[in-house]
Design a protein around this motif. Structure first.
Motif, PDB file in Angstrom:
ATOM      1  N   ALA A 126      -0.853   3.287   4.784  1.00  8.23           N
ATOM      2  CA  ALA A 126      -0.053   3.021   3.759  1.00  8.23           C
ATOM      3  C   ALA A 126       1.485   2.192   4.407  1.00  8.23           C
ATOM      4  O   ALA A 126       1.689   2.661   5.485  1.00  8.23           O
ATOM      5  CB  ALA A 126       0.503   4.167   3.249  1.00  8.23           C
ATOM      6  N   ARG A 149       0.990   9.581  -9.058  1.00  6.77           N
ATOM      7  CA  ARG A 149      -0.097   8.359  -8.526  1.00  6.77           C
ATOM      8  C   ARG A 149      -0.774   7.448  -9.713  1.00  6.77           C
ATOM      9  O   ARG A 149      -0.910   6.332  -9.281  1.00  6.77           O
ATOM     10  CB  ARG A 149      -1.256   9.328  -7.780  1.00  6.77           C
ATOM     11  N   ASP A 188      -5.448   6.581  -0.118  1.00 12.14           N
ATOM     12  CA  ASP A 188      -5.721   7.853   0.025  1.00 12.14           C
ATOM     13  C   ASP A 188      -5.477   8.257   1.445  1.00 12.14           C
ATOM     14  O   ASP A 188      -5.635   9.585   1.653  1.00 12.14           O
ATOM     15  CB  ASP A 188      -7.214   8.130  -0.075  1.00 12.14           C
ATOM     16  N   VAL A 222       0.789   8.394  -1.862  1.00 14.70           N
ATOM     17  CA  VAL A 222       1.701   9.549  -2.756  1.00 14.70           C
ATOM     18  C   VAL A 222       1.063  10.799  -2.278  1.00 14.70           C
ATOM     19  O   VAL A 222       0.019  11.028  -2.605  1.00 14.70           O
ATOM     20  CB  VAL A 222       1.377   9.337  -4.127  1.00 14.70           C
ATOM     21  N   SER A 231       0.970  -1.181  -0.036  1.00 12.35           N
ATOM     22  CA  SER A 231      -0.107   0.007  -0.028  1.00 12.35           C
ATOM     23  C   SER A 231       0.670   1.276   0.097  1.00 12.35           C
ATOM     24  O   SER A 231       2.012   1.504   0.663  1.00 12.35           O
ATOM     25  CB  SER A 231      -1.073  -0.119   1.369  1.00 12.35           C
ATOM     26  N   VAL A 232       0.495   2.042  -0.761  1.00 15.57           N
ATOM     27  CA  VAL A 232       1.469   3.310  -0.990  1.00 15.57           C
ATOM     28  C   VAL A 232       0.385   4.551  -1.100  1.00 15.57           C
ATOM     29  O   VAL A 232      -0.443   4.651  -1.567  1.00 15.57           O
ATOM     30  CB  VAL A 232       2.343   3.139  -2.255  1.00 15.57           C
ATOM     31  N   PHE A 256       1.874  -2.519  -6.286  1.00 17.92           N
ATOM     32  CA  PHE A 256       1.401  -1.408  -5.511  1.00 17.92           C
ATOM     33  C   PHE A 256      -0.075  -1.210  -5.323  1.00 17.92           C
ATOM     34  O   PHE A 256      -0.727  -1.549  -6.420  1.00 17.92           O
ATOM     35  CB  PHE A 256       1.964   0.023  -6.080  1.00 17.92           C
ATOM     36  N   VAL A 307       2.006   5.077 -10.491  1.00 20.05           N
ATOM     37  CA  VAL A 307       2.143   3.709  -9.367  1.00 20.05           C
ATOM     38  C   VAL A 307       0.773   3.092  -9.480  1.00 20.05           C
ATOM     39  O   VAL A 307       1.287   1.551  -9.112  1.00 20.05           O
ATOM     40  CB  VAL A 307       2.421   4.599  -7.896  1.00 20.05           C
ATOM     41  N   ARG A 308      -0.286   3.554  -9.388  1.00 26.74           N
ATOM     42  CA  ARG A 308      -1.509   2.727  -9.692  1.00 26.74           C
ATOM     43  C   ARG A 308      -1.228   1.686 -10.795  1.00 26.74           C
ATOM     44  O   ARG A 308      -1.859   0.529 -10.784  1.00 26.74           O
ATOM     45  CB  ARG A 308      -2.632   3.749  -9.680  1.00 26.74           C
ATOM     46  N   VAL A 336      -2.523   1.720  -4.273  1.00 28.47           N
ATOM     47  CA  VAL A 336      -2.523   3.299  -3.769  1.00 28.47           C
ATOM     48  C   VAL A 336      -3.700   3.533  -2.771  1.00 28.47           C
ATOM     49  O   VAL A 336      -4.761   3.136  -3.131  1.00 28.47           O
ATOM     50  CB  VAL A 336      -2.575   4.350  -5.223  1.00 28.47           C
TER      51      VAL A 336
END
Length: 177
Positions: free
Chosen positions: A85, A66, A80, A44, A41-42, A76, A69-70, A78
């Motif tokens: 994360a 974003r 919110d 950004v 989980s990221v 990954f 990365v998605r 993404v």
């Protein structure tokens, strides 16, 4: 007839070879898989500079990063919220630059091949970020340079690729958190 004497390896050298083999096997076991069982989980987000022009550029760059990365959904997911994360990617700079580069071209002039030097403008797009995951921290830079059509999108894609490399290089630490 010549006789060859067989020399036994020294015990210390033999032990060193065994140690290297064991180390290589343990390092291979710690390597990142092609695809992790669960995407990281990221979160950004842009940094918060005082310069309004940079703030606007960072907002635009962050959205593009974003999306890139998605797009790497094997690695990954993404999110919110920073609390959800495993990795935080802070976008700290977006800049462009241009430079004149010489280029040799082969032209046929009066039936003969001649080299002609000319200059062309090459534009560079950079997106800089910092990846944070627990005690891990690494600066990352996405770059795109071309004669024609350089773009933020390509620089953001390169930054997402750099983030994936960060995860592969630190896979053992990331999965033990």
């Amino acid at each position: 007839m010549t006789t060859h004497r067989f020399r036994h390896p020294r015990p210390a050298a033999f032990a060193a070879v065994l140690l290297l083999i064991a180390f290589a096997a343990s390092a291979a076991g710690a390597q990142a898989p092609r695809r992790p069982p669960e995407p990281f989980s990221v979160f950004v987000h842009p940094s918060d500079p005082e310069d309004p022009e940079l703030r606007e550029a960072l907002g635009k760059a962050t959205e593009e990063v974003r999306d890139r990365v998605r797009g790497r959904r094997n690695w990954f997911r993404v999110v919110d919220d920073a609390e959800e994360a495993a990795i935080t990617l802070r976008i700290i700079n977006y800049r462009t630059s241009q430079t004149m580069l010489p280029k040799l071209e082969r032209l046929i002039i009066n039936g003969q091949v001649q080299l002609v030097e000319r200059s062309e403008i090459v534009e560079f797009h950079y997106v800089d970020g910092v990846a944070l995951a627990g005690s891990l921290r690494q600066s990352l830079t996405g770059l795109d340079e071309r004669e024609t059509g350089p773009s933020l999108r390509n620089a953001a894609s390169h930054l997402a690729e750099q983030l994936e490399e960060f995860c592969k290089d630190n896979y053992a630490a990331l999965t033990s958190q």
